[in-house]
Design a protein around this motif. Structure first.
Motif, PDB file in Angstrom:
ATOM      1  N   VAL A 313       0.832  -1.205   0.000  1.00 17.00           N
ATOM      2  CA  VAL A 313       0.000   0.000   0.000  1.00 17.00           C
ATOM      3  C   VAL A 313       0.867   1.255   0.000  1.00 17.00           C
ATOM      4  O   VAL A 313       0.620   2.213  -0.753  1.00 17.00           O
ATOM      5  N   LEU A 314       1.896   1.270   0.857  1.00 13.89           N
ATOM      6  CA  LEU A 314       2.765   2.437   0.936  1.00 13.89           C
ATOM      7  C   LEU A 314       3.535   2.660  -0.365  1.00 13.89           C
ATOM      8  O   LEU A 314       3.768   3.803  -0.780  1.00 13.89           O
ATOM      9  N   ALA A 315       3.944   1.552  -1.013  1.00 14.78           N
ATOM     10  CA  ALA A 315       4.658   1.691  -2.289  1.00 14.78           C
ATOM     11  C   ALA A 315       3.761   2.309  -3.353  1.00 14.78           C
ATOM     12  O   ALA A 315       4.210   3.134  -4.159  1.00 14.78           O
ATOM     13  N   LEU A 316       2.478   1.933  -3.354  1.00 20.72           N
ATOM     14  CA  LEU A 316       1.543   2.523  -4.299  1.00 20.72           C
ATOM     15  C   LEU A 316       1.255   3.984  -3.973  1.00 20.72           C
ATOM     16  O   LEU A 316       1.068   4.816  -4.859  1.00 20.72           O
ATOM     17  N   ARG A 317       1.216   4.301  -2.665  1.00 19.04           N
ATOM     18  CA  ARG A 317       0.854   5.662  -2.249  1.00 19.04           C
ATOM     19  C   ARG A 317       2.023   6.637  -2.332  1.00 19.04           C
ATOM     20  O   ARG A 317       1.871   7.772  -2.814  1.00 19.04           O
ATOM     21  N   PHE A 318       3.187   6.227  -1.864  1.00 15.14           N
ATOM     22  CA  PHE A 318       4.317   7.143  -1.761  1.00 15.14           C
ATOM     23  C   PHE A 318       5.431   6.865  -2.775  1.00 15.14           C
ATOM     24  O   PHE A 318       6.388   7.622  -2.852  1.00 15.14           O
ATOM     25  N   ALA A 367       8.253  -6.393   0.041  1.00 16.77           N
ATOM     26  CA  ALA A 367       7.210  -5.981  -0.898  1.00 16.77           C
ATOM     27  C   ALA A 367       7.708  -4.856  -1.798  1.00 16.77           C
ATOM     28  O   ALA A 367       7.492  -4.870  -3.020  1.00 16.77           O
ATOM     29  N   ALA A 368       8.392  -3.870  -1.190  1.00 21.18           N
ATOM     30  CA  ALA A 368       8.922  -2.751  -1.981  1.00 21.18           C
ATOM     31  C   ALA A 368      10.032  -3.207  -2.918  1.00 21.18           C
ATOM     32  O   ALA A 368      10.104  -2.769  -4.083  1.00 21.18           O
ATOM     33  N   PHE A 369      10.890  -4.105  -2.446  1.00 21.10           N
ATOM     34  CA  PHE A 369      12.031  -4.539  -3.241  1.00 21.10           C
ATOM     35  C   PHE A 369      11.607  -5.363  -4.443  1.00 21.10           C
ATOM     36  O   PHE A 369      12.144  -5.207  -5.548  1.00 21.10           O
ATOM     37  N   SER A 443      11.124   8.590 -14.187  1.00 20.48           N
ATOM     38  CA  SER A 443      10.145   7.611 -13.684  1.00 20.48           C
ATOM     39  C   SER A 443       9.205   8.272 -12.710  1.00 20.48           C
ATOM     40  O   SER A 443       9.600   9.040 -11.861  1.00 20.48           O
ATOM     41  N   PRO A 444       7.944   7.945 -12.728  1.00 24.60           N
ATOM     42  CA  PRO A 444       6.998   8.542 -11.820  1.00 24.60           C
ATOM     43  C   PRO A 444       6.942   7.877 -10.477  1.00 24.60           C
ATOM     44  O   PRO A 444       6.352   8.387  -9.549  1.00 24.60           O
ATOM     45  N   SER A 445       7.497   6.669 -10.371  1.00 21.49           N
ATOM     46  CA  SER A 445       7.355   5.881  -9.150  1.00 21.49           C
ATOM     47  C   SER A 445       8.454   6.225  -8.168  1.00 21.49           C
ATOM     48  O   SER A 445       9.437   5.529  -8.054  1.00 21.49           O
TER      49      SER A 445
END
Length: 446
Positions: A313-318, A367-369, A443-445
């Protein structure tokens, strides 16, 4: 993806952490246990045969299931066979034989990872990879908990440790470990069923383009160079399957490729090096199989699910890079908690706190990696490139981890856990540099 993640996570601890607990309980010294963890280097060299998994069809299976699912099923069958061998081999009397079966499981598990990573990457677009990675990671962590806490829970009851007065709960009973590993072999069936029921990912346009380029190169080699058709096809296949994935990565990222590989090689170094001695640490601190199993089963499951969900969730949000940085900090900090626990002796309450914090931090970081690695992969070379990334991720940490037993014997657990935390400090700099390079590429992410 949840069940496939479970199947991928199950073998890892059975050839590393849980096996270390089994060996330590059997009286094998820590230095030997440390060196035996080098079987995990199979995961660090899987890039070497990833091109075969990426491009080579298996007789009958590929026609029946497709390329990704056929390799998944073949590797799962090999894992089951290796686990059966580990179950029926006593390390006290046949340590070398046990190592052979452990290697079989490790290589088959690494092959499963190659095929599964390609399957996952090809099943969703880049902007959906973070969510898919969180689901995969949840299943993966549940698999590792079952291979850790589950094995110890089963072995403790098979040995008659639970509720029996006057019995040393830390004693070694070979038959109990046999039963536990047989159950683990049967548990891989979860992954087998998932493979048989899951759809094969649709072939991408990029992969079709690569196949067309391979045919065109084979034709040119045959016509212009006078090479026989069979040899021309082989050379064209090597160019597309082996040289192509690595050349594509360098071409897309140029000098930043070295920075990215450095980050990938060190991101997991703190928890991988520490994890080798975690289970021997539990044994040496006097924790029984049932204590470790019960605490891991309850608190480990809860915090693993929370970590994977929060990380996704945090990776998608931030953005992936910010959560990648947070995950690196948490992974190193959780090792300091193990150093604190080492000063308290046998402390079940402290173990609950430490295992909970460790599983939460690893869930967020992983999850982030995984989402980050997936974003670096060209779908045309998904299996080979992701295998390269995940191999680099484990190669250096696994090599250093082999010396962990010798370090503990020389300096003790407290110094060891402090050292594993501090070796993660350079990762923070690499994440910051990689984030700047990512911004430079637009990159936007973030």
């Amino acid at each position: 993806m949840l069940f496939l993640g479970f199947s991928a996570g199950l073998p890892l601890l059975l050839v590393l952490g849980t096996l270390s607990f089994r060996l330590r309980e059997a009286g094998i010294d820590r230095t030997t246990i440390g060196y035996l963890t080098w079987v995990g280097l199979a995961y660090g060299f899987k890039w070497a045969w990833a091109p075969l998994v990426d491009r080579l069809p298996l007789p009958w299976l590929t026609r029946a299931l497709g390329r990704r699912r056929s390799w998944l099923l073949a590797s799962q069958i090999a894992i089951i066979g290796g686990l059966l061998g580990m179950a029926l081999t006593d390390p006290v009397s046949a340590l070398q034989t046990l190592v052979v079966f452990t290697l079989i499981v490790a290589f088959a598990s690494a092959t499963q990872d190659i095929a599964l990573d390609a399957y996952r990457i090809e099943s969703a677009a880049i902007d959906k990879q973070a969510a898919l990675a969180a689901t995969y990671q949840t299943g993966y962590r549940l698999g590792t908990i079952w291979a850790g806490a589950g094995v110890l829970f089963i072995a403790a009851r098979a040995a008659g440790d639970v509720g029996a007065e006057g019995i040393d709960a830390t004693r070694y009973v070979a038959a109990a470990w046999t039963i536990a590993y047989l159950v683990m072999a049967a548990s891989i069936v979860v992954g087998v069923v998932a493979v048989l029921l899951a759809p094969e990912p649709a072939g991408s346009e990029a992969r079709a383009d690569i196949a067309a380029q391979e045919q065109a190169l084979a034709h040119r080699l045959h016509i212009d160079r006078g090479i026989s058709p069979a040899t021309a096809r082989l050379l064209a296949w090597l160019q597309a399957a082996v040289v192509g994935p690595f050349a594509d990565f360098i071409r897309r990222f140029r000098w930043h490729a070295l920075l990215l590989l450095a980050l990938i090689a060190t991101y997991r170094i703190s928890d991988v090096v520490m994890g080798v001695m975690a289970f021997p640490f539990y044994v040496d601190m006097g924790y029984s199989k049932d204590e470790v199993a019960a605490i891991s089963k309850v608190y480990g499951v809860i915090m693993t699910l929370a970590g994977a969900f929060v990380g996704g969730v945090l990776a998608l949000r931030f953005g992936v890079m910010r959560i990648l940085f947070v995950g690196a900090v948490l992974s190193a900090a959780s090792n300091l908690l193990f150093a604190w626990l080492a000063t308290r002796g046998h402390d079940p309450t402290g173990l609950i706190f430490v295992i909970s914090a460790d599983n939460l931090s690893q869930g967020i970081a992983s999850a982030a990696f995984i989402a980050y690695l997936s974003s670096l992969t060209n779908v045309a070379y998904s299996a080979t490139q992701y295998a390269l990334f995940s191999s680099v991720m484990l190669l250096l940490p696994k090599f250093i981890a082999g010396f962990s037993g010798s370090f503990v014997d020389a300096y003790g657990y407290v110094a060891f856990f402090h050292a594993t935390a501090w070796i993660g400090a350079p990762v923070l700099i690499l994440v910051w540099l990689a984030a700047r390079a990512r911004l430079a590429h637009g990159s936007p992410s973030q």
